[in-house]
Design a protein around this motif. Structure first.
Motif, PDB file in Angstrom:
ATOM      1  N   TRP A  61       0.584  -1.326  -0.254  1.00 13.93           N
ATOM      2  CA  TRP A  61       0.054  -0.178   0.324  1.00 13.93           C
ATOM      3  C   TRP A  61       0.813   1.158  -0.239  1.00 13.93           C
ATOM      4  CZ3 TRP A  61       0.126   3.827   3.704  1.00 13.93           C
ATOM      5  CH2 TRP A  61      -0.755   4.984   3.520  1.00 13.93           C
ATOM      6  N   GLU A  64       2.009   1.777  -3.449  1.00 13.57           N
ATOM      7  CA  GLU A  64       0.747   2.244  -4.652  1.00 13.57           C
ATOM      8  C   GLU A  64       0.841   3.938  -3.736  1.00 13.57           C
ATOM      9  OE1 GLU A  64      -2.949  -0.566  -4.550  1.00 13.57           O
ATOM     10  OE2 GLU A  64      -2.057  -0.197  -7.044  1.00 13.57           O
ATOM     11  N   GLN A  65       0.008   4.140  -2.829  1.00  8.85           N
ATOM     12  CA  GLN A  65       0.204   5.895  -2.154  1.00  8.85           C
ATOM     13  C   GLN A  65       1.058   6.585  -2.430  1.00  8.85           C
ATOM     14  OE1 GLN A  65      -3.035   6.414  -0.881  1.00  8.85           O
ATOM     15  NE2 GLN A  65      -2.894   8.430  -0.589  1.00  8.85           N
ATOM     16  N   GLY A  69      -0.058   5.896  -7.651  1.00 11.14           N
ATOM     17  CA  GLY A  69      -0.687   6.880  -7.988  1.00 11.14           C
ATOM     18  C   GLY A  69      -0.303   8.231  -7.597  1.00 11.14           C
ATOM     19  N   PHE A  77      -5.262   1.604  -9.652  1.00  9.60           N
ATOM     20  CA  PHE A  77      -5.269   0.682  -7.950  1.00  9.60           C
ATOM     21  C   PHE A  77      -5.103  -0.838  -8.442  1.00  9.60           C
ATOM     22  CE2 PHE A  77      -4.655   5.024  -6.445  1.00  9.60           C
ATOM     23  CZ  PHE A  77      -4.079   5.134  -6.114  1.00  9.60           C
ATOM     24  N   GLU A  80      -9.461  -0.563  -5.616  1.00 12.64           N
ATOM     25  CA  GLU A  80      -9.445   0.279  -3.990  1.00 12.64           C
ATOM     26  C   GLU A  80      -9.956   0.139  -3.013  1.00 12.64           C
ATOM     27  OE1 GLU A  80      -9.724   3.549  -5.512  1.00 12.64           O
ATOM     28  OE2 GLU A  80      -9.647   3.634  -7.047  1.00 12.64           O
ATOM     29  N   LEU A  83      -6.968   0.909  -0.343  1.00  8.83           N
ATOM     30  CA  LEU A  83      -6.849   1.926   0.213  1.00  8.83           C
ATOM     31  C   LEU A  83      -6.902   2.139   1.574  1.00  8.83           C
ATOM     32  CD1 LEU A  83      -7.241   4.172  -2.654  1.00  8.83           C
ATOM     33  CD2 LEU A  83      -5.093   2.776  -1.952  1.00  8.83           C
TER      34      LEU A  83
END
Ligand SMILES: [Fe+2]
Length: 428
Positions: A61, A64-65, A69, A77, A80, A83
Protein backbone atom coordinates in the motif's frame (compact mmCIF):
# COMPACT_ATOMS: atom_id res chain seq x y z
CA UNK A 1 26.72 20.05 -21.40
CA UNK A 2 29.15 18.71 -18.81
CA UNK A 3 26.76 19.76 -16.04
CA UNK A 4 23.72 18.12 -17.59
CA UNK A 5 25.65 14.88 -18.23
CA UNK A 6 26.79 14.87 -14.62
CA UNK A 7 23.20 15.47 -13.50
CA UNK A 8 21.92 12.67 -15.67
CA UNK A 9 24.46 10.32 -14.12
CA UNK A 10 23.38 11.31 -10.60
CA UNK A 11 19.74 10.65 -11.53
CA UNK A 12 20.58 7.31 -13.16
CA UNK A 13 22.56 6.25 -10.12
CA UNK A 14 19.71 7.22 -7.78
CA UNK A 15 17.19 5.30 -9.85
CA UNK A 16 19.31 2.17 -10.19
CA UNK A 17 20.23 2.27 -6.48
CA UNK A 18 16.56 2.43 -5.52
CA UNK A 19 15.72 -0.35 -7.99
CA UNK A 20 18.30 -2.69 -6.46
CA UNK A 21 17.20 -1.87 -2.93
CA UNK A 22 13.55 -2.38 -3.91
CA UNK A 23 14.15 -5.83 -5.38
CA UNK A 24 16.24 -6.94 -2.41
CA UNK A 25 13.85 -5.59 0.23
CA UNK A 26 10.72 -7.03 -1.33
CA UNK A 27 12.35 -10.45 -1.68
CA UNK A 28 13.52 -10.41 1.94
CA UNK A 29 9.97 -9.82 3.19
CA UNK A 30 8.78 -12.88 1.30
CA UNK A 31 11.70 -14.92 2.62
CA UNK A 32 10.67 -14.01 6.18
CA UNK A 33 7.17 -15.47 5.72
CA UNK A 34 8.48 -18.57 4.00
CA UNK A 35 7.15 -21.67 5.78
CA UNK A 36 4.30 -19.87 7.56
CA UNK A 37 0.77 -21.20 7.14
CA UNK A 38 -2.17 -19.01 6.05
CA UNK A 39 -3.42 -19.26 9.66
CA UNK A 40 -0.07 -17.95 10.97
CA UNK A 41 -0.42 -14.99 8.63
CA UNK A 42 -3.84 -13.80 9.79
CA UNK A 43 -3.71 -13.91 13.60
CA UNK A 44 -3.45 -10.69 15.68
CA UNK A 45 -2.55 -11.19 19.34
CA UNK A 46 -2.96 -7.62 20.65
CA UNK A 47 -3.70 -4.08 19.51
CA UNK A 48 0.00 -3.18 19.25
CA UNK A 49 0.72 -6.10 16.94
CA UNK A 50 -0.49 -6.70 13.40
CA UNK A 51 -1.03 -9.87 11.38
CA UNK A 52 1.82 -10.83 9.04
CA UNK A 53 -0.67 -10.65 6.16
CA UNK A 54 -1.38 -7.03 7.06
CA UNK A 55 2.35 -6.23 7.02
CA UNK A 56 2.63 -7.85 3.57
CA UNK A 57 -0.24 -5.73 2.28
CA UNK A 58 0.48 -2.44 4.06
CA UNK A 59 4.08 -2.28 2.80
CA UNK A 60 2.67 -2.63 -0.73
CA UNK A 61 0.00 0.00 0.00
CA UNK A 62 2.82 2.41 0.88
CA UNK A 63 4.27 2.18 -2.65
CA UNK A 64 0.82 2.47 -4.26
CA UNK A 65 -0.17 5.44 -2.10
CA UNK A 66 3.03 7.47 -2.20
CA UNK A 67 4.70 6.44 -5.48
CA UNK A 68 2.44 4.78 -8.05
CA UNK A 69 -0.70 6.83 -7.35
CA UNK A 70 1.33 10.05 -7.48
CA UNK A 71 3.67 9.47 -10.42
CA UNK A 72 2.04 7.00 -12.85
CA UNK A 73 -0.38 8.92 -15.07
CA UNK A 74 -3.85 7.34 -14.91
CA UNK A 75 -2.64 4.67 -12.43
CA UNK A 76 -5.36 2.14 -11.63
CA UNK A 77 -5.14 0.90 -8.07
CA UNK A 78 -5.02 -2.88 -7.68
CA UNK A 79 -8.20 -2.72 -5.56
CA UNK A 80 -9.66 0.60 -4.37
CA UNK A 81 -10.85 -1.09 -1.15
CA UNK A 82 -7.26 -1.76 -0.12
CA UNK A 83 -6.64 1.99 0.21
CA UNK A 84 -8.84 1.98 3.31
CA UNK A 85 -7.99 -1.52 4.51
CA UNK A 86 -4.20 -1.16 4.49
CA UNK A 87 -3.66 2.49 5.41
CA UNK A 88 -2.05 2.46 8.87
CA UNK A 89 -2.22 5.96 10.35
CA UNK A 90 -1.89 8.50 7.49
CA UNK A 91 -4.90 10.78 8.09
CA UNK A 92 -4.14 12.91 5.03
CA UNK A 93 -4.09 9.79 2.83
CA UNK A 94 -7.74 8.98 3.61
CA UNK A 95 -9.79 6.70 5.86
CA UNK A 96 -8.32 3.75 7.74
CA UNK A 97 -9.60 0.42 9.04
CA UNK A 98 -9.50 0.03 12.86
CA UNK A 99 -6.08 -1.18 13.98
CA UNK A 100 -7.29 -3.47 16.82
CA UNK A 101 -9.43 -5.39 14.29
CA UNK A 102 -6.84 -6.18 11.68
CA UNK A 103 -6.85 -9.83 12.76
CA UNK A 104 -10.54 -10.11 11.87
CA UNK A 105 -9.90 -9.43 8.19
CA UNK A 106 -9.88 -12.91 6.63
CA UNK A 107 -10.45 -11.51 3.13
CA UNK A 108 -8.54 -10.72 0.98
CA UNK A 109 -6.88 -14.08 1.46
CA UNK A 110 -3.14 -14.48 1.91
CA UNK A 111 -2.78 -15.53 -1.72
CA UNK A 112 -4.72 -12.46 -2.90
CA UNK A 113 -2.39 -10.29 -0.82
CA UNK A 114 0.59 -11.97 -2.49
CA UNK A 115 -0.97 -11.19 -5.89
CA UNK A 116 -1.27 -7.58 -4.71
CA UNK A 117 2.42 -7.55 -3.79
CA UNK A 118 3.46 -8.93 -7.17
CA UNK A 119 1.33 -6.36 -9.03
CA UNK A 120 2.93 -3.54 -7.03
CA UNK A 121 6.40 -5.03 -7.64
CA UNK A 122 5.79 -5.03 -11.39
CA UNK A 123 4.37 -1.49 -11.43
CA UNK A 124 7.24 -0.01 -9.36
CA UNK A 125 9.87 -1.80 -11.47
CA UNK A 126 8.17 -0.52 -14.61
CA UNK A 127 8.13 3.04 -13.27
CA UNK A 128 11.82 2.87 -12.31
CA UNK A 129 12.68 1.56 -15.79
CA UNK A 130 11.34 4.75 -17.41
CA UNK A 131 10.63 7.42 -14.82
CA UNK A 132 9.29 10.86 -15.86
CA UNK A 133 12.42 13.06 -16.16
CA UNK A 134 11.19 15.91 -13.99
CA UNK A 135 10.32 13.56 -11.10
CA UNK A 136 12.99 10.85 -11.34
CA UNK A 137 14.95 11.97 -8.27
CA UNK A 138 11.81 12.35 -6.17
CA UNK A 139 10.62 8.89 -7.24
CA UNK A 140 13.99 7.36 -6.37
CA UNK A 141 13.86 9.08 -2.98
CA UNK A 142 10.33 7.83 -2.22
CA UNK A 143 11.11 4.27 -3.32
CA UNK A 144 14.13 4.33 -1.01
CA UNK A 145 11.91 5.56 1.84
CA UNK A 146 9.37 2.83 1.02
CA UNK A 147 12.12 0.21 1.27
CA UNK A 148 13.32 1.46 4.65
CA UNK A 149 9.68 1.57 5.75
CA UNK A 150 9.33 -2.06 4.68
CA UNK A 151 12.45 -3.02 6.65
CA UNK A 152 10.83 -1.56 9.76
CA UNK A 153 7.79 -3.71 9.06
CA UNK A 154 9.96 -6.79 8.55
CA UNK A 155 11.14 -6.38 12.14
CA UNK A 156 7.58 -5.83 13.38
CA UNK A 157 6.43 -8.87 11.42
CA UNK A 158 8.89 -11.01 13.40
CA UNK A 159 8.14 -9.52 16.83
CA UNK A 160 4.37 -9.59 16.18
CA UNK A 161 4.58 -13.22 15.10
CA UNK A 162 6.60 -14.13 18.20
CA UNK A 163 3.93 -12.50 20.36
CA UNK A 164 1.18 -14.43 18.59
CA UNK A 165 3.07 -17.74 18.85
CA UNK A 166 3.62 -17.13 22.59
CA UNK A 167 -0.09 -17.80 23.19
CA UNK A 168 0.17 -21.26 21.65
CA UNK A 169 0.74 -23.89 24.40
CA UNK A 170 2.78 -25.90 21.88
CA UNK A 171 5.26 -22.98 21.72
CA UNK A 172 5.99 -23.34 17.99
CA UNK A 173 9.44 -22.36 16.75
CA UNK A 174 9.49 -19.83 13.89
CA UNK A 175 12.87 -21.20 12.82
CA UNK A 176 14.47 -24.49 13.90
CA UNK A 177 16.18 -24.41 17.31
CA UNK A 178 19.94 -23.93 17.12
CA UNK A 179 22.34 -24.99 19.86
CA UNK A 180 23.04 -22.30 22.44
CA UNK A 181 26.27 -20.41 21.96
CA UNK A 182 29.05 -21.90 24.09
CA UNK A 183 29.79 -19.52 26.92
CA UNK A 184 32.83 -19.72 29.15
CA UNK A 185 31.15 -19.32 32.51
CA UNK A 186 30.43 -15.95 33.99
CA UNK A 187 30.72 -13.00 31.63
CA UNK A 188 33.40 -10.51 32.61
CA UNK A 189 32.48 -7.74 35.02
CA UNK A 190 31.58 -4.49 33.33
CA UNK A 191 34.52 -2.42 32.19
CA UNK A 192 33.35 1.18 32.22
CA UNK A 193 34.20 3.22 29.13
CA UNK A 194 34.86 6.86 29.98
CA UNK A 195 33.87 9.87 27.86
CA UNK A 196 34.82 13.48 28.57
CA UNK A 197 31.64 14.97 27.13
CA UNK A 198 31.68 18.69 26.39
CA UNK A 199 30.15 20.30 23.32
CA UNK A 200 29.41 17.56 20.77
CA UNK A 201 27.29 17.22 17.65
CA UNK A 202 24.57 14.62 17.15
CA UNK A 203 21.96 14.01 14.46
CA UNK A 204 22.16 13.01 10.80
CA UNK A 205 24.26 15.17 8.51
CA UNK A 206 22.19 14.50 5.37
CA UNK A 207 24.71 12.16 3.68
CA UNK A 208 23.00 8.88 2.78
CA UNK A 209 19.55 7.73 3.86
CA UNK A 210 18.03 8.72 7.20
CA UNK A 211 14.51 9.18 8.52
CA UNK A 212 13.36 12.77 9.06
CA UNK A 213 13.42 12.40 12.87
CA UNK A 214 17.23 11.87 12.87
CA UNK A 215 17.99 15.49 11.99
CA UNK A 216 18.91 18.25 11.89
CA UNK A 217 22.43 17.73 13.17
CA UNK A 218 22.92 20.02 16.15
CA UNK A 219 25.11 20.75 19.16
CA UNK A 220 24.54 19.20 22.59
CA UNK A 221 26.39 19.69 25.86
CA UNK A 222 27.39 16.49 27.68
CA UNK A 223 28.75 16.23 31.21
CA UNK A 224 31.49 13.58 31.63
CA UNK A 225 29.93 10.10 31.63
CA UNK A 226 30.68 6.39 31.44
CA UNK A 227 29.02 3.58 29.53
CA UNK A 228 29.12 -0.15 30.25
CA UNK A 229 31.25 -1.94 27.65
CA UNK A 230 28.46 -4.44 26.96
CA UNK A 231 24.71 -4.90 27.26
CA UNK A 232 23.09 -6.01 30.53
CA UNK A 233 22.88 -9.81 30.60
CA UNK A 234 20.34 -12.45 31.57
CA UNK A 235 22.60 -13.50 34.45
CA UNK A 236 22.49 -9.98 35.86
CA UNK A 237 18.74 -9.98 35.35
CA UNK A 238 18.43 -13.24 37.30
CA UNK A 239 20.38 -11.56 40.12
CA UNK A 240 17.91 -8.66 39.95
CA UNK A 241 14.99 -11.09 40.25
CA UNK A 242 16.64 -13.07 43.06
CA UNK A 243 17.33 -9.84 44.93
CA UNK A 244 13.61 -8.98 44.88
CA UNK A 245 13.90 -6.37 42.12
CA UNK A 246 10.34 -6.93 40.97
CA UNK A 247 9.01 -6.68 44.54
CA UNK A 248 10.93 -3.58 45.71
CA UNK A 249 8.75 -0.56 45.09
CA UNK A 250 11.51 1.94 45.89
CA UNK A 251 13.43 0.83 42.79
CA UNK A 252 10.56 1.72 40.48
CA UNK A 253 9.13 4.85 38.93
CA UNK A 254 5.58 5.44 40.11
CA UNK A 255 4.03 4.82 36.67
CA UNK A 256 6.21 1.74 36.24
CA UNK A 257 5.19 0.23 39.58
CA UNK A 258 1.52 0.77 38.67
CA UNK A 259 1.99 -1.18 35.42
CA UNK A 260 4.05 -3.86 37.19
CA UNK A 261 1.18 -4.28 39.71
CA UNK A 262 -1.50 -4.31 37.06
CA UNK A 263 0.31 -6.77 34.78
CA UNK A 264 1.83 -8.88 37.56
CA UNK A 265 5.31 -8.69 36.00
CA UNK A 266 7.92 -10.86 37.78
CA UNK A 267 10.24 -11.55 34.80
CA UNK A 268 10.92 -10.25 31.27
CA UNK A 269 8.26 -11.10 28.71
CA UNK A 270 8.38 -14.75 27.52
CA UNK A 271 10.29 -16.08 30.57
CA UNK A 272 9.01 -19.09 32.51
CA UNK A 273 10.40 -21.44 35.14
CA UNK A 274 10.76 -25.16 34.52
CA UNK A 275 12.26 -27.53 37.13
CA UNK A 276 13.96 -24.61 38.86
CA UNK A 277 15.56 -23.31 35.66
CA UNK A 278 14.65 -20.13 33.75
CA UNK A 279 13.51 -20.68 30.19
CA UNK A 280 12.41 -18.20 27.57
CA UNK A 281 10.35 -18.42 24.43
CA UNK A 282 11.76 -16.96 21.25
CA UNK A 283 11.68 -17.21 17.49
CA UNK A 284 13.64 -20.46 17.85
CA UNK A 285 11.14 -21.92 20.29
CA UNK A 286 11.48 -22.44 24.05
CA UNK A 287 15.06 -22.72 25.33
CA UNK A 288 16.86 -22.35 28.66
CA UNK A 289 17.83 -18.73 29.23
CA UNK A 290 21.42 -18.13 28.06
CA UNK A 291 22.95 -16.35 31.06
CA UNK A 292 25.59 -14.51 29.05
CA UNK A 293 23.25 -13.25 26.33
CA UNK A 294 21.74 -9.78 26.65
CA UNK A 295 18.43 -9.56 28.48
CA UNK A 296 15.58 -8.75 26.11
CA UNK A 297 11.83 -8.10 26.03
CA UNK A 298 11.87 -5.65 28.92
CA UNK A 299 9.96 -2.39 29.23
CA UNK A 300 11.46 1.04 29.88
CA UNK A 301 10.12 0.76 33.44
CA UNK A 302 11.97 -2.50 34.07
CA UNK A 303 15.18 -1.18 32.48
CA UNK A 304 15.01 1.90 34.66
CA UNK A 305 14.39 -0.09 37.87
CA UNK A 306 17.24 -2.46 37.01
CA UNK A 307 19.62 0.46 36.44
CA UNK A 308 18.72 1.93 39.84
CA UNK A 309 19.23 -1.48 41.48
CA UNK A 310 22.66 -1.69 39.81
CA UNK A 311 23.66 1.75 41.16
CA UNK A 312 23.70 3.22 37.65
CA UNK A 313 21.29 4.82 35.19
CA UNK A 314 20.16 4.58 31.57
CA UNK A 315 22.18 6.52 28.97
CA UNK A 316 20.85 9.71 27.41
CA UNK A 317 20.44 9.38 23.67
CA UNK A 318 23.08 12.03 22.97
CA UNK A 319 25.58 10.16 25.17
CA UNK A 320 24.78 6.94 23.35
CA UNK A 321 25.14 8.49 19.91
CA UNK A 322 28.38 10.28 20.80
CA UNK A 323 29.85 6.96 22.03
CA UNK A 324 28.42 4.89 19.15
CA UNK A 325 30.01 7.14 16.56
CA UNK A 326 33.45 6.04 17.85
CA UNK A 327 32.98 2.35 16.95
CA UNK A 328 32.38 0.52 13.65
CA UNK A 329 28.80 -0.41 12.75
CA UNK A 330 28.97 -4.11 13.41
CA UNK A 331 26.83 -6.66 15.25
CA UNK A 332 24.11 -9.33 15.07
CA UNK A 333 21.31 -8.23 12.74
CA UNK A 334 18.47 -10.06 11.05
CA UNK A 335 20.69 -11.00 8.11
CA UNK A 336 22.74 -13.21 10.49
CA UNK A 337 19.67 -15.45 10.83
CA UNK A 338 20.06 -16.19 14.55
CA UNK A 339 16.82 -14.39 15.48
CA UNK A 340 17.96 -13.94 19.08
CA UNK A 341 20.58 -11.85 20.92
CA UNK A 342 24.04 -13.34 21.44
CA UNK A 343 26.68 -12.96 24.18
CA UNK A 344 29.26 -10.18 23.91
CA UNK A 345 32.72 -10.89 22.55
CA UNK A 346 35.85 -8.80 22.38
CA UNK A 347 37.30 -5.89 24.33
CA UNK A 348 36.27 -2.23 24.23
CA UNK A 349 32.80 -0.87 23.65
CA UNK A 350 30.88 -3.90 22.30
CA UNK A 351 27.29 -4.61 21.17
CA UNK A 352 26.55 -0.98 20.35
CA UNK A 353 24.68 -2.20 17.27
CA UNK A 354 22.47 -5.26 16.94
CA UNK A 355 21.30 -7.91 19.46
CA UNK A 356 18.77 -5.73 21.32
CA UNK A 357 17.49 -2.17 21.11
CA UNK A 358 18.80 -0.15 24.06
CA UNK A 359 16.41 1.94 26.11
CA UNK A 360 17.64 5.47 26.76
CA UNK A 361 16.31 7.90 29.35
CA UNK A 362 15.53 10.42 26.57
CA UNK A 363 11.98 11.34 25.67
CA UNK A 364 11.22 11.06 21.96
CA UNK A 365 10.93 14.71 21.01
CA UNK A 366 11.92 16.81 17.98
CA UNK A 367 15.50 17.99 17.57
CA UNK A 368 16.03 21.76 17.35
CA UNK A 369 14.97 22.88 13.87
CA UNK A 370 13.02 19.70 13.06
CA UNK A 371 10.22 20.31 10.55
CA UNK A 372 8.29 17.33 9.19
CA UNK A 373 7.84 17.21 5.39
CA UNK A 374 4.64 18.61 3.85
CA UNK A 375 1.69 16.31 3.20
CA UNK A 376 0.77 12.81 4.38
CA UNK A 377 4.39 11.57 4.34
CA UNK A 378 5.09 14.16 7.07
CA UNK A 379 2.95 12.00 9.38
CA UNK A 380 5.61 9.25 9.27
CA UNK A 381 7.42 10.23 12.50
CA UNK A 382 6.67 13.73 13.72
CA UNK A 383 3.20 13.18 15.13
CA UNK A 384 4.42 10.46 17.49
CA UNK A 385 6.74 12.75 19.40
CA UNK A 386 4.97 12.54 22.75
CA UNK A 387 4.87 10.00 25.60
CA UNK A 388 7.43 7.66 24.02
CA UNK A 389 11.08 6.92 24.78
CA UNK A 390 14.04 6.61 22.46
CA UNK A 391 15.81 3.29 21.91
CA UNK A 392 19.13 3.06 20.11
CA UNK A 393 21.30 0.55 18.34
CA UNK A 394 19.16 -2.01 16.40
CA UNK A 395 18.37 -5.65 17.27
CA UNK A 396 18.77 -9.22 16.07
CA UNK A 397 15.54 -8.66 14.08
CA UNK A 398 16.66 -5.36 12.50
CA UNK A 399 18.08 -4.95 9.01
CA UNK A 400 21.75 -4.09 8.87
CA UNK A 401 20.74 -1.04 6.80
CA UNK A 402 19.06 0.42 9.90
CA UNK A 403 22.16 0.26 12.09
CA UNK A 404 23.63 3.74 12.31
CA UNK A 405 24.64 6.07 15.12
CA UNK A 406 21.81 8.54 14.45
CA UNK A 407 18.86 6.09 14.20
CA UNK A 408 16.07 6.89 16.69
CA UNK A 409 13.65 4.10 17.49
CA UNK A 410 10.79 4.85 19.89
CA UNK A 411 8.22 2.97 21.93
CA UNK A 412 5.89 3.55 24.86
CA UNK A 413 7.51 2.86 28.26
CA UNK A 414 5.27 -0.14 29.07
CA UNK A 415 5.87 -1.97 25.78
CA UNK A 416 8.14 -5.00 25.75
CA UNK A 417 7.36 -7.20 22.78
CA UNK A 418 10.26 -5.74 20.79
CA UNK A 419 13.82 -7.00 21.25
CA UNK A 420 14.45 -4.29 23.85
CA UNK A 421 17.20 -4.39 26.47
CA UNK A 422 19.65 -1.97 28.04
CA UNK A 423 23.20 -0.79 28.59
CA UNK A 424 24.11 0.84 31.90
CA UNK A 425 25.52 4.35 32.15
CA UNK A 426 26.75 6.49 35.01
CA UNK A 427 28.07 9.96 35.74
CA UNK A 428 31.81 10.38 36.16
FE1 LIG B 1 3.92 1.49 8.10
Amino acid sequence: MGGSTANRKVVERAISGSGDLFAKTRARTLALVDGLSPEDLVVQSMEDASPAKWHLAHTSWFFEQFVLGQYVPGYRFFDERYLHLFNSYYVQAGTRFARPRRGLVTRPSASEVLDYRHAVDRAVSHLLASPPKDAAVEIARLVELGCHHEMQHQELLLTDLLHAFSFNPEMPAYRAPEPLAVTAGREPEITWQAFDGGLVEIGHDGKGFAFDNEGPRHKVWLEPFELADRLATNREWQDFIADGGYETQTLWLSDGWAVREQEGWTTPLYWFEKDGVWWSFGLRGAQPVDPDAPVTHISYYEAEAFARWAGARLPREAEWEHAASTVPVDGHFVEGGHFRPRPATGPGLTQMYGDVWQWTQSAYSPYPGFVPPEGAIGEYNGKFMVNQWVLRGASCATSRAHARATYRNFFHPHQRWQFSGLRLARDR
